[in-house]
Design an enzyme around this catalytic site. Sequence first.
Site, PDB file in Angstrom:
ATOM      1  N   ASP A   1      79.586  69.073  56.492  1.00 39.21           N
ATOM      2  CA  ASP A   1      78.360  68.740  57.205  1.00 39.21           C
ATOM      3  C   ASP A   1      78.706  67.596  58.173  1.00 39.21           C
ATOM      4  O   ASP A   1      79.766  66.970  58.047  1.00 39.21           O
ATOM      5  CB  ASP A   1      77.295  68.300  56.185  1.00 39.21           C
ATOM      6  CG  ASP A   1      76.058  67.724  56.847  1.00 39.21           C
ATOM      7  OD1 ASP A   1      75.642  68.245  57.897  1.00 39.21           O
ATOM      8  OD2 ASP A   1      75.503  66.745  56.307  1.00 39.21           O
TER       9      ASP A   1
HETATM   10 MG   LIG Z   1      73.927  65.527  56.550  1.00 40.12          MG
END
Ligand SMILES: [Mg+2]
Length: 242
Positions: free
Chosen positions: A105
């Site tokens: 991410d």
């Molecule tokens: Mg994040």
Amino acid sequence: MREEHELFLTEGPEEFENFQITNEDVPLKEGIAYPFIKAIQMVNNRLQETNPEEKQLFEIILLSTHSAEGGVRIINSVKHYDIPAALMLYHEYRTADEHLKVAFDGDSVLFSDETDVVFREQGLDEVIKYEKDREHVPIGEGPLKKFAMILGEMKKKFSPENDPICTYLVTARSGKDLGKRAIKTLRDWGLQIDEAFFMAGAPKGPLLAQIQPHIFFDDNLHNIRGARAHGIPSALVPSCCN
Ligand SMILES: [Mg+2]
């Protein structure tokens, strides 16, 4: 991108990428699908005019075999033509048994949580403004940056054709408004990520199911659950706000 594609065919991928980086502030010319995308946007706008609460809109996803590094030109072009799209930059399908695949991410994982904090406290419009003002300032370092850098160093030991390590950025950021600073930060760090997916808030699970990474890191429990629902081994990265 017809002319650029010619360059790719005649001069090869490296020249192509250099050209795209040198010309990243020059918007790409409209392609054959441009009127189609604009017509779709027109329908979305009309639907929202009819009902501002309307959720059933066309989603536009821009797929490109461009590298993340050279992707700034695409982001600038998407912005220039005002096309709100999820953006996916990827090379080719890679088989699991030939590669170590690691997916990260962005915010609060590779990057610090500074943009997340602004989003939480001030909302999306302010985040877009915040990122635009700091376009040329790299984002702070997140908890997984060091690990990603080590993978990046190991990748350099192989030629691109024989590189057995494949890294992915799978971020909720949109390519259009929030992609540029992310890519520029990676560039500033000298961190080469093979494929970057700007999901514009779309769920990550179905995409991860396609990538089949060996591990996926995210700070958001919802994303971890989504990945696990698709059988993807994932690790929750604790951040201050969980
Ligand atoms: Mg994040």
